[in-house]
Design a protein around this motif. Structure first.
Motif: not given
Length: 116
Positions: A5-11, A86-92, A109-110
């Motif tokens: 379970v991922e956490s911490g993504g955002g803008l 360019e780092d914008t993405a869904v991170y798994y 994914g985050a």
């Protein structure tokens, strides 16, 4: 089976930082290789960093991202600094047995979005 379970993504704005955390359960965490992948729209999923004891990084993030693990807490983190659009993405988050050739376990994914 391994649950991730991922956490911490955002803008975040260009040059900013974010930290992703992946919590693992279901197996003895210390026996797993852990990794972070990302997938941008229209692109294939690619590895960003992995760790067994020490981290390995893709060329595009080396020096900016740091992967770390806490075997007592069953977590793996990805500290992302100097972020670029360019780092914008869904991170798994991903995991595999040490002897396995493929990454067999995946998180949901985050989303990480870096604005210019």
């Amino acid at each position: 089976q391994v649950q991730l379970v991922e956490s911490g993504g955002g803008l975040v704005q260009t040059g900013g930082s974010l930290r992703l955390t992946c919590a693992a359960s279901g197996r003895t965490f210390s026996t797993l290789d852990m990794g972070w992948f990302r997938q941008a729209p229209g692109k294939e999923r690619s590895i960003v960093a992995s760790i067994r004891v020490t981290g390995d990084y893709s060329y595009s993030v080396k020096g900016r991202f740091t992967i770390s693990r806490d075997n007592a807490k069953n977590t793996v983190d990805l500290q992302m600094n100097s972020l670029k659009p360019e780092d914008t993405a869904v991170y798994y988050c991903a995991a595999k047995d040490r002897i396995a050739r493929t990454w067999d376990y995946w998180g949901q994914g985050a989303q990480v979005t870096v604005s210019s």
